[in-house]
Design an enzyme around this catalytic site. Structure first.
Site, short mmCIF file in Angstrom:
data_model
loop_
_atom_site.label_atom_id
_atom_site.label_comp_id
_atom_site.label_asym_id
_atom_site.label_seq_id
_atom_site.Cartn_x
_atom_site.Cartn_y
_atom_site.Cartn_z
N SER A 235 -11.60 -90.12 -16.26
CA SER A 235 -10.85 -89.43 -15.54
C SER A 235 -11.70 -88.78 -14.88
CB SER A 235 -9.54 -89.34 -15.76
OG SER A 235 -9.04 -90.54 -15.25
N SER B 263 -3.73 -87.17 -12.91
CA SER B 263 -4.54 -88.33 -13.35
C SER B 263 -4.20 -89.66 -13.26
CB SER B 263 -5.87 -88.07 -14.84
OG SER B 263 -6.41 -88.78 -15.16
N LYS C 34 -12.63 -88.21 -11.21
CA LYS C 34 -11.48 -87.95 -10.05
C LYS C 34 -12.19 -86.83 -9.18
CE LYS C 34 -7.40 -90.31 -11.37
NZ LYS C 34 -8.19 -90.83 -13.03
N LYS D 271 -10.42 -80.67 -15.59
CA LYS D 271 -10.52 -81.78 -15.65
C LYS D 271 -10.43 -83.24 -17.05
CE LYS D 271 -8.11 -85.50 -13.65
NZ LYS D 271 -7.47 -85.96 -15.42
#
Length: 365
Positions: free
Chosen positions: A71, A126, A74, A232
Site C-alpha cells: 500500500s 489504507s 497509494k 505510509k
C-alpha cells in the site's frame, strides 16, 4: 659483544614486527565483526535513509532490491489524482471499487465522498476501495490510471519502479525499491494536502448521505516521535510489512523507507535505527554506509558528503568523491533466504570494503 648486541636488536625488531602484525589482524577482526553486526541492525529485506535536501543515501541495506510495494503505492495514487482532481469534487463509489478487497471501513456502491475524504481513507487507513475510486474518477478506469502512475513515477526519478494497480494489491511484475520509495515520499510531501493527511493521527469523515466513519493513522511513529512528519504503511503476504516516512532531525529532513519486514512492530524499530544513523552521518559522527546481502546488489546512487560546487554533473562528482561501503555477502541468495529473521541472533556474513559508484540495477525482484 657487538655481534651479540646486533643479534638482540634484530630479535627486538622482529618481535616488534610480529606484534604490529598481530595488532593489525586483531583490529581488522574487530572492525569486520562490527560491520557484520551493523548489517544485522536492519532485519528488513531492504531499507534506506536519505537526506531529503540532497537525496543522498546516508545508510542503507539493499537500496535497489526490487520488492512488492504493497500500500505504499497509494502515495503515487494520491499524487496522480491531485494532479487532475479538485479536492472538493464528489466521487460516487462504483461497484468495482466497492468490491475491491480491502481493510475496513468498507465503502458501499453508490456512496458519495469528496476527493479529500477518499485521500484520508486511502492514506491514513489504507482503504483499497478509496484508491480505486480515485483512479476511476481520474482516468475513467483503473487500467488507464496505472499508465499515469508509471509515467508519474518515472518523472519523479523512480526508475526501478512499476505499478500494476492503484491500491498496491498483489500484481504480476509489480515492484519498487527502497530508494525509489524514499524519493516518492519526498515528492509527495510537496503536495500540501498529502502532507496534511499523512500527518493526521485520527480523523472523522462523512459520506454525503451522512454516514460517519472514524479512522486512525496506521503510522505508529506519529504517537512516539514528535518530529515525524508522516508516512505510509503497507502489507501483503508477498510484500510483507512495508513503511516509508519523513522526520525532522535538527535542521534536516530525513526520509526512511523499509521493505520486506517480517514483523510489523519491527517497522518502527528499523525506522528509528535508520533515522538515528542518518542523523549521525549528517553530523559527521559516522560515515555513510550501504550493505548488500547478495553479490548482485549495487547502489542506486553515489554518496558524497563533502562540500560540492553547485550544478556539477553527477558523474564528475562521483569520480572525485567516493566513500567506503561494507559489502555483506550471505551464503544463500534464494528469494526466501530472509523469510525468517531472528533479531536477537547475530548472523554470520562475510564482506569487504568497496568503492561505490552510480549505475543502474539489473536485479529482478
Amino acid at each position: 659483544m657487538k655481534k651479540r648486541i646486533e643479534g638482540q636488536g634484530s630479535r627486538v625488531k622482529g618481535g616488534r614486527e610480529i606484534f604490529l602484525f598481530i595488532l593489525v589482524v586483531f583490529l581488522f577482526t574487530i572492525h569486520y565483526s562490527l560491520s557484520t553486526v551493523y548489517a544485522d541492525d536492519i532485519s528488513a529485506m531492504a531499507a534506506v535513509v536519505i537526506d531529503s535536501a540532497s537525496e543522498k543515501i546516508l545508510y542503507a541495506k539493499n537500496p535497489n532490491l526490487k520488492q512488492p510495494p504493497a500500500s505504499t503505492t497509494k502515495l503515487i495514487t494520491a499524487m496522480v489524482a491531485l494532479d487532475r482532481l479538485n479536492p472538493d469534487s464528489i466521487i460516487t463509489i462504483s461497484e468495482n471499487a466497492a468490491n475491491t478487497p480491502s481493510v475496513s471501513p468498507h465503502l458501499r456502491k453508490g456512496e458519495r465522498f469528496s476527493v479529500r475524504d477518499l485521500l484520508y481513507l486511502a492514506l491514513m487507513r489504507s482503504v483499497n476501495s478509496a484508491a480505486v475510486a480515485l483512479a476511476e474518477a481520474t482516468a475513467g478506469s483503473e487500467d488507464a490510471f496505472v499508465s499515469m502512475m508509471n509515467d508519474k513515477a518515472s518523472h519523479l526519478g523512480a526508475k526501478n519502479t512499476r505499478f500494476m494497480n492503484a491500491s498496491g494489491l498483489p500484481g504480476p511484475d509489480q515492484y519498487i525499491t527502497a530508494f525509489d520509495l524514499a524519493i516518492i515520499m519526498k515528492k509527495s510531501l510537496g503536495y500540501p494536502l498529502i502532507r496534511e493527511v499523512v500527518n493526521t493521527r485520527a480523523k472523522e469523515i462523512f459520506s454525503e448521505s451522512g454516514r460517519r466513519i472514524f479512522i486512525k493513522n496506521t503510522n505508529q511513529l506519529l504517537w512516539t516521535d514528535e518530529e515525524n512528519i508522516g508516512g505510509k504503511t503497507g502489507y501483503t503476504k508477498a510484500a510483507r510489512h512495508c513503511f516509508v516516512c519523513a522526520a525532522k532531525r535538527g535542521q534536516n529532513t530525513l526520509i526512511v523507507a523499509v521493505l520486506g519486514e517480517s514483523a510489523r512492530d519491527n517497522l518502527w524499530e528499523d525506522s528509528t535505527v535508520l533515522l538515528s544513523k542518518g542523523y549521525d552521518v549528517l553530523n559527521q559522527k559516522a560515515e555513510p554506509m550501504i550493505f548488500f546481502s547478495s553479490e548482485d546488489e549495487r547502489p542506486v546512487v553515489f554518496a558524497s558528503y563533502k562540500a560540492d560546487k553547485k550544478h556539477k554533473h553527477k558523474k564528475s562528482i562521483a569520480k572525485r568523491h567516493k566513500y567506503k561501503a561494507k559489502k555483506v555477502a550471505h551464503a544463500s541468495h534464494k528469494k526466501n533466504s530472509h523469510a525468517k529473521i531472528d533479531k536477537k541472533k547475530t548472523k554470520k556474513s562475510s564482506g569487504k570494503e568497496l568503492s561505490v559508484r552510480r549505475h543502474e540495477s539489473t536485479d529482478k525482484s
